[in-house]
Design a protein around this motif. Structure first.
Motif, PDB file in Angstrom:
ATOM      1  N   ALA A 455       0.825  -1.207   0.000  1.00 23.53           N
ATOM      2  CA  ALA A 455       0.000   0.000   0.000  1.00 23.53           C
ATOM      3  C   ALA A 455       0.860   1.256   0.000  1.00 23.53           C
ATOM      4  O   ALA A 455       0.540   2.251  -0.662  1.00 23.53           O
ATOM      5  CB  ALA A 455      -0.939  -0.002   1.208  1.00 23.53           C
ATOM      6  N   VAL A 456       1.975   1.232   0.752  1.00 23.27           N
ATOM      7  CA  VAL A 456       2.873   2.387   0.809  1.00 23.27           C
ATOM      8  C   VAL A 456       3.498   2.650  -0.559  1.00 23.27           C
ATOM      9  O   VAL A 456       3.565   3.799  -1.024  1.00 23.27           O
ATOM     10  CB  VAL A 456       3.974   2.153   1.869  1.00 23.27           C
ATOM     11  N   ILE A 457       3.941   1.586  -1.222  1.00 19.56           N
ATOM     12  CA  ILE A 457       4.535   1.741  -2.553  1.00 19.56           C
ATOM     13  C   ILE A 457       3.516   2.305  -3.532  1.00 19.56           C
ATOM     14  O   ILE A 457       3.807   3.224  -4.308  1.00 19.56           O
ATOM     15  CB  ILE A 457       5.084   0.383  -3.054  1.00 19.56           C
ATOM     16  N   ASP A 458       2.293   1.790  -3.481  1.00 17.48           N
ATOM     17  CA  ASP A 458       1.242   2.287  -4.377  1.00 17.48           C
ATOM     18  C   ASP A 458       0.927   3.751  -4.093  1.00 17.48           C
ATOM     19  O   ASP A 458       0.698   4.544  -5.017  1.00 17.48           O
ATOM     20  CB  ASP A 458      -0.024   1.440  -4.223  1.00 17.48           C
ATOM     21  N   LEU A 459       0.895   4.117  -2.802  1.00 14.69           N
ATOM     22  CA  LEU A 459       0.584   5.494  -2.431  1.00 14.69           C
ATOM     23  C   LEU A 459       1.683   6.448  -2.894  1.00 14.69           C
ATOM     24  O   LEU A 459       1.403   7.537  -3.407  1.00 14.69           O
ATOM     25  CB  LEU A 459       0.393   5.607  -0.918  1.00 14.69           C
ATOM     26  N   LEU A 460       2.949   6.046  -2.726  1.00 16.87           N
ATOM     27  CA  LEU A 460       4.055   6.887  -3.174  1.00 16.87           C
ATOM     28  C   LEU A 460       3.991   7.095  -4.682  1.00 16.87           C
ATOM     29  O   LEU A 460       4.222   8.207  -5.182  1.00 16.87           O
ATOM     30  CB  LEU A 460       5.388   6.254  -2.786  1.00 16.87           C
ATOM     31  N   GLU A 461       3.637   6.048  -5.396  1.00 15.96           N
ATOM     32  CA  GLU A 461       3.522   6.159  -6.847  1.00 15.96           C
ATOM     33  C   GLU A 461       2.451   7.173  -7.227  1.00 15.96           C
ATOM     34  O   GLU A 461       2.586   7.915  -8.201  1.00 15.96           O
ATOM     35  CB  GLU A 461       3.201   4.786  -7.449  1.00 15.96           C
ATOM     36  N   THR A 462       1.383   7.215  -6.432  1.00 17.68           N
ATOM     37  CA  THR A 462       0.305   8.177  -6.680  1.00 17.68           C
ATOM     38  C   THR A 462       0.743   9.603  -6.339  1.00 17.68           C
ATOM     39  O   THR A 462       0.442  10.546  -7.069  1.00 17.68           O
ATOM     40  CB  THR A 462      -0.935   7.812  -5.843  1.00 17.68           C
ATOM     41  N   LEU A 463       1.461   9.752  -5.237  1.00 17.01           N
ATOM     42  CA  LEU A 463       1.853  11.081  -4.772  1.00 17.01           C
ATOM     43  C   LEU A 463       2.807  11.786  -5.733  1.00 17.01           C
ATOM     44  O   LEU A 463       2.833  13.016  -5.798  1.00 17.01           O
ATOM     45  CB  LEU A 463       2.503  10.982  -3.391  1.00 17.01           C
ATOM     46  N   ILE A 464       3.618  11.040  -6.471  1.00 20.33           N
ATOM     47  CA  ILE A 464       4.589  11.682  -7.355  1.00 20.33           C
ATOM     48  C   ILE A 464       4.022  11.895  -8.750  1.00 20.33           C
ATOM     49  O   ILE A 464       4.736  12.330  -9.652  1.00 20.33           O
ATOM     50  CB  ILE A 464       5.895  10.858  -7.443  1.00 20.33           C
ATOM     51  N   GLU A 465       2.708  11.589  -8.916  1.00 21.02           N
ATOM     52  CA  GLU A 465       2.041  11.917 -10.169  1.00 21.02           C
ATOM     53  C   GLU A 465       1.396  13.296 -10.047  1.00 21.02           C
ATOM     54  O   GLU A 465       1.234  13.836  -8.961  1.00 21.02           O
ATOM     55  CB  GLU A 465       0.969  10.867 -10.489  1.00 21.02           C
ATOM     56  N   LEU A 466       1.002  13.850 -11.169  1.00 29.92           N
ATOM     57  CA  LEU A 466       0.294  15.127 -11.143  1.00 29.92           C
ATOM     58  C   LEU A 466      -1.045  14.959 -10.445  1.00 29.92           C
ATOM     59  O   LEU A 466      -1.759  13.976 -10.666  1.00 29.92           O
ATOM     60  CB  LEU A 466       0.076  15.632 -12.576  1.00 29.92           C
ATOM     61  N   ASN A 467      -1.417  15.916  -9.583  1.00 28.60           N
ATOM     62  CA  ASN A 467      -2.718  15.839  -8.929  1.00 28.60           C
ATOM     63  C   ASN A 467      -3.798  16.451  -9.817  1.00 28.60           C
ATOM     64  O   ASN A 467      -3.545  16.791 -10.976  1.00 28.60           O
ATOM     65  CB  ASN A 467      -2.674  16.526  -7.551  1.00 28.60           C
ATOM     66  N   GLU A 468      -5.034  16.607  -9.275  1.00 28.08           N
ATOM     67  CA  GLU A 468      -6.161  17.105 -10.070  1.00 28.08           C
ATOM     68  C   GLU A 468      -5.927  18.526 -10.578  1.00 28.08           C
ATOM     69  O   GLU A 468      -6.502  18.935 -11.587  1.00 28.08           O
ATOM     70  CB  GLU A 468      -7.445  17.046  -9.236  1.00 28.08           C
ATOM     71  N   ILE A 477       4.234  16.325   2.229  1.00 33.53           N
ATOM     72  CA  ILE A 477       3.359  15.159   2.137  1.00 33.53           C
ATOM     73  C   ILE A 477       4.170  13.927   1.775  1.00 33.53           C
ATOM     74  O   ILE A 477       4.009  12.851   2.364  1.00 33.53           O
ATOM     75  CB  ILE A 477       2.247  15.402   1.101  1.00 33.53           C
ATOM     76  N   VAL A 478       5.065  14.074   0.778  1.00 35.33           N
ATOM     77  CA  VAL A 478       5.908  12.947   0.384  1.00 35.33           C
ATOM     78  C   VAL A 478       6.810  12.536   1.542  1.00 35.33           C
ATOM     79  O   VAL A 478       6.990  11.352   1.842  1.00 35.33           O
ATOM     80  CB  VAL A 478       6.747  13.321  -0.857  1.00 35.33           C
ATOM     81  N   HIS A 479       7.374  13.514   2.214  1.00 38.75           N
ATOM     82  CA  HIS A 479       8.234  13.273   3.376  1.00 38.75           C
ATOM     83  C   HIS A 479       7.498  12.442   4.431  1.00 38.75           C
ATOM     84  O   HIS A 479       8.045  11.491   5.003  1.00 38.75           O
ATOM     85  CB  HIS A 479       8.662  14.620   3.948  1.00 38.75           C
ATOM     86  N   SER A 480       6.247  12.787   4.694  1.00 40.08           N
ATOM     87  CA  SER A 480       5.468  12.113   5.736  1.00 40.08           C
ATOM     88  C   SER A 480       5.261  10.640   5.429  1.00 40.08           C
ATOM     89  O   SER A 480       5.077   9.837   6.349  1.00 40.08           O
ATOM     90  CB  SER A 480       4.103  12.795   5.899  1.00 40.08           C
ATOM     91  N   LEU A 481       5.268  10.297   4.145  1.00 33.88           N
ATOM     92  CA  LEU A 481       5.098   8.891   3.800  1.00 33.88           C
ATOM     93  C   LEU A 481       6.313   8.078   4.253  1.00 33.88           C
ATOM     94  O   LEU A 481       6.180   6.935   4.690  1.00 33.88           O
ATOM     95  CB  LEU A 481       4.898   8.736   2.286  1.00 33.88           C
ATOM     96  N   PHE A 482       7.512   8.697   4.170  1.00 30.05           N
ATOM     97  CA  PHE A 482       8.716   8.017   4.633  1.00 30.05           C
ATOM     98  C   PHE A 482       8.825   8.057   6.151  1.00 30.05           C
ATOM     99  O   PHE A 482       9.176   7.067   6.787  1.00 30.05           O
ATOM    100  CB  PHE A 482       9.959   8.685   4.029  1.00 30.05           C
ATOM    101  N   LEU A 499      11.124   3.852   6.233  1.00 27.38           N
ATOM    102  CA  LEU A 499      12.469   4.069   5.710  1.00 27.38           C
ATOM    103  C   LEU A 499      12.985   2.881   4.912  1.00 27.38           C
ATOM    104  O   LEU A 499      13.979   2.996   4.190  1.00 27.38           O
ATOM    105  CB  LEU A 499      13.425   4.382   6.864  1.00 27.38           C
ATOM    106  N   TRP A 500      12.338   1.724   5.028  1.00 24.87           N
ATOM    107  CA  TRP A 500      12.708   0.566   4.217  1.00 24.87           C
ATOM    108  C   TRP A 500      12.597   0.870   2.725  1.00 24.87           C
ATOM    109  O   TRP A 500      13.176   0.159   1.885  1.00 24.87           O
ATOM    110  CB  TRP A 500      11.836  -0.636   4.583  1.00 24.87           C
ATOM    111  N   LEU A 501      11.821   1.917   2.380  1.00 23.49           N
ATOM    112  CA  LEU A 501      11.750   2.323   0.978  1.00 23.49           C
ATOM    113  C   LEU A 501      13.132   2.687   0.441  1.00 23.49           C
ATOM    114  O   LEU A 501      13.430   2.493  -0.748  1.00 23.49           O
ATOM    115  CB  LEU A 501      10.807   3.520   0.822  1.00 23.49           C
TER     116      LEU A 501
END
Length: 680
Positions: A455-468, A477-482, A499-501
């Protein structure tokens, strides 16, 4: 002679509680009285067919209402109830006048039915023909909410009727109750059938007809046969030597599955059983719901005065589970058990269809609940139908928690049994069972953690895409995921950081600070107002330090992580605010120059201390210029850059990682785990 009430009628009515939602209860009371009058007459008359006619009186002119096409938009204010029962003879009128009369106690009479009528309606207008000596005479009166009750009382009047019977008008419903009387005659008819369904189930009901002022009428027996399934399922059970009978019928008009607790052939309390039977059945293109009726002498004897509840404990506490006291919750549990038996075929089919929907969702979306399917399959089958994925997740979590608690209790019980050596063989069996369950708890935890990683990997992939808005999410926001922003290490558990990412070894590192000024970090002893995104300290001294040789001197390494917004492209070499390489090198110098203390003991970082620095940033043209100037080298996969710095004051390995490389590497490292749970 005018009968006398034995108490102040007006005060009794005022003290009586009748919920507004039970506005039809006065009508039910008079129908019940008519049924009793018919039963009394049937006991002394041969070849006799009882009949009850109910007429709804609506707002408006009587003659005009007869001519209208649809009069059901007009509210009902009164009812006329007519029966051909035994009538208000001398015994019955005395009973009528005596509040709390015991005349009908054996058939559930409480002597307060007329009080319920006066609670919701202005008065009762009564005319009754009864046998007096060798002929019929009429008795008529009004019954009001006054001290005496009786008004305009007349007795032994001549009558033209050829048989006994009573006509009562429920006159002028009070405003607070009128809004709760259905306008639809069919709806009233259905409520009457539902309320008196046990009479219909046992086929002991008289003929009951309800009609409008336009002479449209409904025969309730025909309604019952048309809208309720004739086939009735039956069962019985005992609690503390008290017998209870169960009848289950189908209703095509009810809105849900219900249990009805009854006394003297009438429903007293109803409750939904949607948590057990939450599926609408389709049969001949028309859905039905089960109606479950519970009857027994215990319920008959313990119904309250107004027949709206029971005079016994509803829900017992844990301490009374083994006590012989009969409670509603005990009756409910036994009833549910009977429902499971009587509706086994239905429930098996409906749960099979439900599991055909839920099992694939669990296998694909929530594989960490596979142990719940194995150990609590019966509970999963009983979950409500139509749950969303999020609702299913919550329900499965609840079931898993219950299972884990059972395993824990099993372990406690096992330790207790171990003290009894006479049960050693039994103990071995228990131990084997417990060990198997305990291992599955661990497997469930592992599965849950693997799902979390995916789920974390999928979410990171979404966060680095363009938003609406056509923009990238900001670096916080990206930082908080790590790692949570602006948190200190002691408040962050291993499960809350990812941090395993970057590197699996970072999972068990100790945090110094996240997005803090240097001067806010007590351990660094620095006055600098510069900020770093993340500093992690890793020590080789673990709890098993005794395994190392005495000559091995423990050292510390530090990891510095700097996050940048995805696709940022305004970097400038040599500008502290816009040069990430300069930023992390400055961080390293600040740490070395500070005086760090852990538990009061001084630990110095110097030129010998290794620093591992990660700059998390997409490789954009402006960043490439800096990396080229600083002589960085491409990583073997061509996606990132790295360089080792060694100066007179510090040593630092710096790696620049774009988000797509982090995603690629993290997914590859975890691929075998994702494959096992079929998450790819």
């Amino acid at each position: 002679m005018l009968p006398k009430n034995s108490t102040n009628l007006r005060n009794r009515v005022q003290k009586l509680n009748l919920p507004r939602t039970k506005a039809l209860y006065p009508l039910f009371e008079l129908i019940s009285n008519s049924i009793h009058a018919i039963q009394e007459k049937a006991s002394i008359t041969n070849r006799y067919q009882g009949q009850i006619t109910i007429k709804a009186i609506r707002n408006g002119d009587e003659e005009l209402l007869k001519t209208l096409e649809n009069i059901e938009k007009y509210p009902i204010h009164s009812f006329v109830i007519e029966d051909n029962g035994i009538g208000l003879n001398n015994d019955n009128i005395i009973s009528f006048a005596e509040l709390d009369s015991e005349k009908k106690i054996e058939i559930g009479g409480k002597g307060v039915g007329r009080l319920i009528c006066l609670k919701a309606f202005n008065k009762l207008i009564v005319e009754s023909d009864y046998l007096n000596g060798n002929g019929l005479v009429k008795r008529k009166f009004d019954y009001k909410r006054s001290r005496e009750g009786f008004d305009n009382y007349q007795d032994e009047l001549p009558t033209v009727n050829k048989q006994s019977g009573t006509t009562i008008i429920l006159h002028k419903c009070e405003g607070i109750y009128q809004n709760y009387i259905p306008k639809s005659l069919m709806e009233i008819a259905r409520q009457i059938v539902t309320h008196f369904q046990l009479y219909f189930i046992q086929n002991i009901q008289p003929e009951i007809i309800i009609k409008n002022q336009d002479n449209v009428e409904i025969n309730l027996t025909n309604l019952y046969e048309r809208d309720f399934e004739k086939e009735i399922l039956k069962d019985s059970f005992n609690i503390s030597e008290q017998n209870f009978n169960i009848f289950i019928s189908k209703s095509y008009k009810a809105l849900s599955h219900k249990i009805h607790y009854c006394a003297h052939e009438r429903i007293v309390k109803s409750e939904g059983i949607s948590k057990y039977l939450n599926d609408r059945v389709q049969e001949q293109e028309q859905g039905f719901f089960f109606q479950v009726f519970i009857v027994g002498e215990y319920l008959n004897k313990n119904v309250n005065e107004s027949r709206t509840s029971f005079n016994f404990t509803i829900e017992e506490d844990e301490d009374s589970l083994n006590i012989e006291e009969i409670t509603l919750s005990k009756i409910r549990r036994r009833t549910i058990s009977s429902i499971e038996t009587l509706l086994n075929v239905f429930l098996t089919d409906i749960r099979k269809k439900k599991m055909e929907i839920y099992v694939p969702i669990i296998e694909e979306e929530y594989p960490n609940y596979s142990t719940v399917l194995h150990h609590r399959k019966d509970k999963v089958e009983k979950l409500p139908a139509g749950l969303s994925k999020q609702e299913l997740d919550i329900k499965l979590y609840e079931l898993e928690s219950d299972w884990r608690l059972d395993v824990k209790k099993q372990g406690v019980e096992l330790l207790d049994k171990k003290k009894d050596i006479t049960k050693l063989e039994n103990y071995k069996e228990l131990y084997s069972c417990y060990l198997s369950n305990f291992n599955e708890v661990g497997q469930s935890d592992l599965a849950r953690y693997v799902v979390h990683r995916k789920a974390v990997i999928d979410l990171l992939e979404t966060l680095i895409e363009l938003n609406e808005d056509g923009r990238f999410e900001n670096e916080e926001i990206v930082h908080s995921l790590f790692f949570p922003v602006r948190e200190k290490g002691k408040s962050i558990s291993t499960e809350k950081q990812n941090l395993w990412l970057l590197d699996e070894r970072l999972t068990y590192n100790t945090l110094l600070a996240s997005d803090k000024m240097f001067k806010q970090i007590d351990e660094l002893n620095s006055d600098s107002e510069k900020r770093m995104d993340l500093i992690v300290r890793k020590s080789e001294v673990y709890e098993n330090a005794t395994l190392y040789s005495e000559e091995k001197y423990p050292f510390e390494s530090f990891t510095v992580v700097e996050f940048k917004k995805p696709e940022r492209d305004n970097y400038v070499h040599g500008d502290y605010k816009k040069d990430p390489i300069m930023q992390v090198r400055t961080y390293v110098e600040e740490i070395i120059n500070g005086k760090e203390k852990v538990k009061g003991k001084r630990i110095e970082a110097d030129i010998r201390t290794p620093f591992y620095c990660y700059v998390i940033a997409d490789i954009t043209p402006s960043l490439v210029k800096i990396l080229d100037y600083e002589s960085f080298v491409l990583t073997p996969d061509g996606l990132g850059y790295f360089r080792f710095y060694e100066t007179k004051t510090s040593k630092a390995y710096i790696e620049v990682l774009p988000f797509k490389k982090i995603l690629k590497d993290a997914a590859q490292r975890n691929k075998v785990l994702f494959d096992k749970l079929k998450l790819i």
